[in-house]
Design a protein around this motif. Structure first.
Motif, mmCIF file in Angstrom:
data_model
loop_
_atom_site.group_PDB
_atom_site.id
_atom_site.type_symbol
_atom_site.label_atom_id
_atom_site.label_comp_id
_atom_site.label_asym_id
_atom_site.label_seq_id
_atom_site.Cartn_x
_atom_site.Cartn_y
_atom_site.Cartn_z
ATOM 1 N N ASN A 39 33.973 -18.436 -12.407
ATOM 2 C CA ASN A 39 32.024 -18.243 -13.067
ATOM 3 C C ASN A 39 31.125 -19.068 -12.423
ATOM 4 O O ASN A 39 31.188 -19.583 -10.710
ATOM 5 N N PRO A 40 29.854 -18.400 -13.175
ATOM 6 C CA PRO A 40 28.721 -18.090 -12.807
ATOM 7 C C PRO A 40 28.190 -20.337 -11.788
ATOM 8 O O PRO A 40 28.586 -20.878 -12.848
ATOM 9 N N GLY A 41 27.890 -20.281 -10.307
ATOM 10 C CA GLY A 41 27.517 -21.710 -10.370
ATOM 11 C C GLY A 41 29.183 -22.800 -9.394
ATOM 12 O O GLY A 41 29.232 -23.641 -9.083
ATOM 13 N N LEU A 42 30.212 -21.876 -9.280
ATOM 14 C CA LEU A 42 31.592 -22.318 -9.023
ATOM 15 C C LEU A 42 31.757 -21.666 -7.747
ATOM 16 O O LEU A 42 31.624 -20.213 -7.428
ATOM 17 N N PRO A 43 32.740 -22.557 -6.703
ATOM 18 C CA PRO A 43 32.500 -22.210 -5.588
ATOM 19 C C PRO A 43 33.688 -20.925 -5.812
ATOM 20 O O PRO A 43 34.763 -21.082 -6.796
ATOM 21 N N TRP A 66 37.066 -26.086 -12.426
ATOM 22 C CA TRP A 66 36.537 -25.112 -11.735
ATOM 23 C C TRP A 66 37.430 -23.832 -13.255
ATOM 24 O O TRP A 66 38.210 -23.604 -13.855
#
Length: 207
Positions: A39-43, A66
């Motif tokens: 998801n956006p913003g996660l590594p 996550w």
């Protein structure tokens, strides 16, 4: 969820929480290129993908909040950096790109609603390989989610992607009826692929 086992056709994923270590095993003799999208913003582990040979296991780590998906890309060619199914248009490492339908998705949400972990096998984008995911040593309702039937063998002609994969009706036709949207947003949809394969597809929220 302390530990999760996930099998995609022949792909086995084990998830252990700490930071979360995810073991991905290819239990088949085929070579898969694994795709990963967060998801956006996660590594994104491994920059979104890696090669997994038959019988091989690879471990990736994600934070304990996550949310993302894994998928197996099949028929991949290192010369052209493309795959017959699940291609992400970026070679081995998908680098933030998703897999092109039709493709079986393995979805995981860690510390979701109420602090619970959620997981599913999604065929909303179609099917290319069998898959299952099973928590180990978790608490609560930790049943196995799986698609263990060969959907390709029973795929209707109008949904076939060659002999390699099978589109969902939504991914193929993109209509409100098949995608459960607009006026049909709250209607339940069950698709029976074949009398020989009693599979039911339940519309889910794709992460």
């Amino acid at each position: 969820m302390a530990f999760v086992q996930l099998l995609v056709t022949s792909l086995l994923i084990l998830v252990t929480k700490a930071d979360v270590a995810i073991d991905i095993e290819n239990a088949s003799s085929d070579v898969y290129w694994i795709g990963i999208l967060a998801n956006p913003g996660l590594p994104i582990p491994s920059n979104g993908g890696f090669v997994l040979n038959g019988g091989q296991t690879t471990t990736v780590s994600v934070p304990d909040n996550w949310v993302g998906r894994f998928w197996a890309r099949t028929g991949c060619d290192s010369g052209t950096n493309t795959c017959q199914t699940g291609d992400c248009r970026n070679g081995v490492e998908c680098a933030g790109n998703g897999g092109a339908p039709p493709v079986t998705l393995v979805e995981i949400t860690i510390k979701g609603d109420g602090g619970q972990d959620f997981y599913d096998i999604s065929l909303v984008d179609g099917f290319n390989v069998k898959a299952s995911i099973q928590p180990i040593d978790g608490t609560g309702d930790c049943s196995t989610a799986e698609c263990e039937s060969d959907v390709n063998a029973a795929c209707p002609e109008q949904l076939k992607d060659g002999d390699y994969a099978c589109y969902s009706s939504c991914a193929k036709f993109n209509t409100d009826q098949y995608c459960c949207r607009n006026e049909l947003n709250f209607h339940s949809l069950m698709i029976i692929i074949s009398p020989r394969v009693p599979l039911k597809f339940q519309m889910i929220t794709v992460v």
